[in-house]
Design an enzyme around this catalytic site. Sequence first.
Site, PDB file in Angstrom:
ATOM      1  N   GLY A  70      42.559  24.885  12.934  1.00  0.00           N
ATOM      2  CA  GLY A  70      41.259  24.237  12.352  1.00  0.00           C
ATOM      3  C   GLY A  70      40.355  24.161  13.600  1.00  0.00           C
ATOM      4  N   ASN A  75      45.752  17.690   3.587  1.00  0.00           N
ATOM      5  CA  ASN A  75      46.690  18.791   3.701  1.00  0.00           C
ATOM      6  C   ASN A  75      48.119  18.540   3.807  1.00  0.00           C
ATOM      7  OD1 ASN A  75      43.992  20.358   3.506  1.00  0.00           O
ATOM      8  ND2 ASN A  75      44.038  20.394   5.662  1.00  0.00           N
ATOM      9  N   GLU A 116      51.977  27.316  17.026  1.00  0.00           N
ATOM     10  CA  GLU A 116      52.208  27.782  15.362  1.00  0.00           C
ATOM     11  C   GLU A 116      51.300  28.772  14.948  1.00  0.00           C
ATOM     12  OE1 GLU A 116      53.177  23.629  12.987  1.00  0.00           O
ATOM     13  OE2 GLU A 116      51.248  24.332  13.140  1.00  0.00           O
ATOM     14  N   GLY A 174      46.769  22.880  17.252  1.00  0.00           N
ATOM     15  CA  GLY A 174      46.640  22.856  15.783  1.00  0.00           C
ATOM     16  C   GLY A 174      45.706  23.713  14.956  1.00  0.00           C
TER      17      GLY A 174
END
Length: 520
Positions: free
Chosen positions: A280, A393, A303, A278
């Site tokens: 971050g 978010n 992604e 992910g």
Amino acid sequence: MHHSHQAQDSTEYQQIEKQRIRLPELRNRITTAAHAASWIEDGMTIGMSGFTRAGDAKVVPLAIAERAKTENLKISLMTGASLGNDVDKTLTEAGAMSRRMPFQADPTLRAAINRGEVMYVDQHLSETVEQLRTRQINAIDIAIIEAIAITETGAIIPTTSVGNSASFAILADQVIVEINLTQSMDLEGLHDIFIPKHRPRREPVPITSVSDRIGTTAISIPPEKIIAIVITEKKDSASTILPPDEDTAKIAAHLVNFFKEEVRDGRLSNNLMPLQAGIGTIANAVMTGFIDSPFEHLTMYSEVLQDSTFDLFDAGKLDFASGSSITLSAQKSQEVFAEITKYKDRLILRPQEISNHPEVIRRLGLITINTALEADIYGNINSTHVLGTHMMNGIGGSGDFARNAYLSVFATKSIAKDGKISSIVPMVTHVDHTEHDVDIIVTEIGLADLRGLAPRERAQIIIQHCVAQPYKQMLIDYLAEAEQRGGHTPHILEKAFEWHTRYRETGSMLDVTKALKVAA
């Protein structure tokens, strides 16, 4: 025609035009951002390129905000994921945003969402264009897409992200293209645009290996749909990730040790399975942790390709990476895009409905590493809502990946706000990922392997391995009392959110009387 300030003379400008707008009849559509923005009308649904600060439309959105300051102009905005260049902030402050989907990460917009001023639809990132395609949500009136160039046939070559741009351009009535001169022409050939057919007679997505190319390198649309072309020279915003710290290094070490054991027990080989991480700081740090590990010939099917992706390439650890965007820190961005050809044959950027496609994720057998805001003792994960109500978010792609993974990992630091908050609580205040979609929870304290365990066993393992004191003792007490009441998943309903209410009232989840006892 409107000259870019760096295109000193007209011959240089014509060269840029020839290279970047290869279909001659489109060159008379070049205009200013302000003029392009005049096509936008109040109440329209707008689709914009952009996925985690990469490849976003940068100047037309700001021109829309300018208009909204003096006239009644509100739009519904769809993107791939979060935008950079303060686009969400500027549109929100101008009062131009009425509805937003499927993901955002902007503090100003976040505040407006939590005040109820902007209606935010938080979606799995693989689903937005599926709903558009079947007209389950409002159709897109105008798409605004950043490109490096437009081909001889009028096809759009994206920049540093694909996101939802392809389907936005295909499904929109009209398209505005921002040609960004700071984006390298060497990006051409990197993208793999594949659009699934309409259901119910859709063929399988033919990806059986991370590196499979199945589509085209540009977004094909009828050129007459392009109503305006704006030349820009604004860079992508740099990523906001922080460098790895002591805690994230520990999280990475716990995971590396876990994977070593999986290899030792014959469940994985040294090249593991394709990795997804992910966005971050924590996820990026965990990926960086693979550099000093025994694993090699790694692949990514993810992604967002972050700094760690290119660190792993440079360390000779990573063979191939497939993503939907490339989002890098300022320093890394300069290094990578200056020599993108060095990496190009090991990279693919796909539409997010393909990078996040449940069918492909399940087939490839991904190891997915995502971040939790909080987890509970049974393994439910809250990724989105602070104290159960306030949007942070969004769920992003974590749901697409977690539910369909070979191994679904959620990472978080065990405490937040200097120990006033425990990230592991009796019951999460909002569920994004149910216990059924979570295999591993890891904090700097340790790792809980939840595979094959019943709820009562999961609770013991999570409390034992992942929780910091004095919260660990508080959870041991909670669970003991809950088990007295019985049940498959024991809880004390009137106390399940006691920690959260205490935090709201006192500014800390700690029960002072209990904390003193533990200390004594």
